[in-house]
Design an enzyme around this catalytic site. Structure first.
Site, PDB file in Angstrom:
ATOM      1  N   ASP A  30      49.455  27.797  41.726  1.00  0.00           N
ATOM      2  CA  ASP A  30      48.009  27.610  41.573  1.00  0.00           C
ATOM      3  C   ASP A  30      47.658  26.160  41.935  1.00  0.00           C
ATOM      4  OD1 ASP A  30      45.661  29.240  39.726  1.00  0.00           O
ATOM      5  OD2 ASP A  30      45.333  27.107  40.158  1.00  0.00           O
ATOM      6  N   ASN A  87      42.225  38.161  35.161  1.00  0.00           N
ATOM      7  CA  ASN A  87      40.810  38.075  34.805  1.00  0.00           C
ATOM      8  C   ASN A  87      40.021  39.057  35.663  1.00  0.00           C
ATOM      9  OD1 ASN A  87      41.179  35.907  32.972  1.00  0.00           O
ATOM     10  ND2 ASN A  87      41.296  34.455  34.679  1.00  0.00           N
ATOM     11  N   GLY A  93      35.838  35.108  33.738  1.00  0.00           N
ATOM     12  CA  GLY A  93      36.030  33.875  34.510  1.00  0.00           C
ATOM     13  C   GLY A  93      36.719  34.082  35.842  1.00  0.00           C
ATOM     14  N   HIS A 100      44.744  39.060  41.265  1.00  0.00           N
ATOM     15  CA  HIS A 100      45.886  38.146  41.083  1.00  0.00           C
ATOM     16  C   HIS A 100      46.325  38.136  39.632  1.00  0.00           C
ATOM     17  CE1 HIS A 100      42.068  35.943  40.937  1.00  0.00           C
ATOM     18  NE2 HIS A 100      42.607  35.197  39.978  1.00  0.00           N
TER      19      HIS A 100
HETATM   20  P1  AMP Z   1      40.603  33.352  38.483  1.00  0.00           P
HETATM   21  O1  AMP Z   1      39.715  32.424  37.721  1.00  0.00           O
HETATM   22  O2  AMP Z   1      41.388  34.288  37.607  1.00  0.00           O
HETATM   23  O3  AMP Z   1      39.863  34.075  39.595  1.00  0.00           O
HETATM   24  O4  AMP Z   1      41.709  32.427  39.159  1.00  0.00           O
HETATM   25  C1  AMP Z   1      41.613  31.903  40.431  1.00  0.00           C
HETATM   26  C2  AMP Z   1      42.674  30.858  40.527  1.00  0.00           C
HETATM   27  O5  AMP Z   1      42.875  30.535  41.897  1.00  0.00           O
HETATM   28  C3  AMP Z   1      42.331  29.547  39.810  1.00  0.00           C
HETATM   29  O6  AMP Z   1      43.307  29.273  38.819  1.00  0.00           O
HETATM   30  C4  AMP Z   1      42.339  28.511  40.940  1.00  0.00           C
HETATM   31  O7  AMP Z   1      42.850  27.265  40.537  1.00  0.00           O
HETATM   32  C5  AMP Z   1      43.220  29.186  41.978  1.00  0.00           C
HETATM   33  N1  AMP Z   1      42.992  28.752  43.356  1.00  0.00           N
HETATM   34  C6  AMP Z   1      41.797  28.596  43.977  1.00  0.00           C
HETATM   35  N2  AMP Z   1      41.995  28.209  45.255  1.00  0.00           N
HETATM   36  C7  AMP Z   1      43.345  28.152  45.441  1.00  0.00           C
HETATM   37  C8  AMP Z   1      44.175  27.805  46.557  1.00  0.00           C
HETATM   38  N3  AMP Z   1      43.670  27.457  47.753  1.00  0.00           N
HETATM   39  N4  AMP Z   1      45.522  27.809  46.372  1.00  0.00           N
HETATM   40  C9  AMP Z   1      46.042  28.155  45.164  1.00  0.00           C
HETATM   41  N5  AMP Z   1      45.316  28.501  44.109  1.00  0.00           N
HETATM   42  C10 AMP Z   1      43.980  28.493  44.228  1.00  0.00           C
END
Ligand code: AMP
Ligand code: ZN
Length: 114
Positions: A30, A87, A93, A100
Site C-alpha cells: 500500500d 472495505n 471508506g 482489494h
Molecule cells: P480502500 O480505502 O479500502 O479503498 O483502500 C484503498 C487503498 O489503496 C488505500 O489504503 C490507499 O493507500 C491505497 N492506494 C491508493 N493508491 C495506491 C497506489 N498507487 N499504490 C498502492 N496503493 C495505493
C-alpha cells in the site's frame, strides 16, 4: 477496465512494489501504509466492490485470502496475528473501486475498528 488504478497496477502500467503474483491475483504494498506491513491483494479481473461478487467468484475471493495468509506467514507475523480487511463503498471508506483485500501486520490492532 480503463481508468481503474488497480487494473493499471495489475497490467504494470503504474508501478507498485509487488509482493505476490499468480494467475488470479496480485499483491502489492500500500502506498500509504497503516502498519509496518500493509499490502493489498487484488484480483486480476476487475470487480468493483464485494456487491458485484457472485457465486462464481467464491474461488477467487478464497484465493485472495489464501494468498494474503501465505504472505503473512512469509512476513513473519502469522502466529502473532494480523488483520484482513475489505472495505465496501462509502460508509466503509472504500476509495479505490477495484476489489482489494488489505493485509495489515507488524503491530497490535484494536477492536472495534474505527
Ligand atoms: P480502500 O480505502 O479500502 O479503498 O483502500 C484503498 C487503498 O489503496 C488505500 O489504503 C490507499 O493507500 C491505497 N492506494 C491508493 N493508491 C495506491 C497506489 N498507487 N499504490 C498502492 N496503493 C495505493
Ligand atoms: Zn480495476
Amino acid at each position: 477496465m480503463a481508468d481503474c488504478l488497480f487494473c493499471k497496477i495489475v497490467e504494470g502500467k503504474i508501478p507498485a512494489k509487488k509482493v505476490h503474483e499468480d494467475e488470479l491475483c496480485v499483491g502489492f504494498s500500500d502506498i500509504n501504509p497503516q502498519a509496518p506491513t500493509h499490502a493489498l491483494f487484488v484480483p486480476k479481473r476487475h470487480v468493483a466492490t464485494t456487491n458485484e461478487l457472485t457465486a462464481e467468484d467464491r474461488e477467487l475471493v478464497g484465493h485472495l485470502t489464501v494468498s494474503a495468509a501465505k504472505y503473512a506467514r512469509q512476513a513473519g507475523f502469522a502466529d502473532t496475528g494480523y488483520r484482513l480487511v475489505m472495505n465496501c463503498n462509502r460508509a466503509a471508506g472504500q476509495t479505490v473501486f477495484h476489489l482489494h483485500l488489505h493485509l495489515l501486520g507488524g503491530r497490535e490492532f484494536t477492536w472495534p475498528p474505527g
